[in-house]
Design a protein around this motif. Structure first.
Motif, mmCIF file in Angstrom:
data_model
loop_
_atom_site.group_PDB
_atom_site.id
_atom_site.type_symbol
_atom_site.label_atom_id
_atom_site.label_comp_id
_atom_site.label_asym_id
_atom_site.label_seq_id
_atom_site.Cartn_x
_atom_site.Cartn_y
_atom_site.Cartn_z
ATOM 1 N N CYS A 1 25.612 54.147 -9.062
ATOM 2 C CA CYS A 1 24.591 54.613 -8.115
ATOM 3 C C CYS A 1 24.479 56.132 -8.122
ATOM 4 O O CYS A 1 23.374 56.682 -8.085
ATOM 5 N N PRO B 1 27.779 46.827 -12.749
ATOM 6 C CA PRO B 1 27.230 47.712 -13.773
ATOM 7 C C PRO B 1 28.343 48.429 -14.520
ATOM 8 O O PRO B 1 29.461 48.568 -14.038
ATOM 9 N N GLU C 1 18.773 46.143 -8.838
ATOM 10 C CA GLU C 1 19.322 47.425 -9.254
ATOM 11 C C GLU C 1 18.363 48.602 -9.141
ATOM 12 O O GLU C 1 18.790 49.738 -9.049
ATOM 13 N N TRP D 1 23.167 49.135 -5.594
ATOM 14 C CA TRP D 1 23.358 48.086 -6.582
ATOM 15 C C TRP D 1 23.834 46.811 -5.911
ATOM 16 O O TRP D 1 24.701 46.840 -5.034
#
Length: 94
Positions: A63, A41, A20, A15
């Motif tokens: 992630c 995020p 992304e 990220w």
């Protein structure tokens, strides 16, 4: 004596602001796109747990969840012998 180690990567995730997905990372690697300014995020976890995470923890957990895809949930513990990373960096800067 040399030993051989074989590793298979099933999935990967990363990220950065505005980059992304795997296809977005491939575009970035080929110079087709750049990072943007966007907030970190929000991992798909309950808000009470999410609010305790710092920026680095949110990114790492986001992630990890991306790599799980359709697999069973994975219990995760974030810890550091130096405490919350962003706080530690702030204190070192002070």
């Amino acid at each position: 004596m040399t030993r051989e180690l074989n590793i298979t990567i099933k999935r990967w995730a990363a990220w950065a602001p505005g980059v992304e997905t795997q296809s977005a990372w491939q575009q970035w690697a080929s110079g087709e796109t750049e990072f943007e300014h966007s907030p970190p995020p929000k991992p798909e976890i309950p808000a009470m747990l999410r609010r305790r995470l710092g920026t680095t923890g949110k990114i790492a957990l986001h992630c990890a969840i991306q790599c799980l895809q359709d697999e069973q949930p994975l219990a995760t513990i974030f810890c550091s012998r130096h405490g919350e990373l962003n706080r530690t960096i702030g204190m070192l800067g002070d």
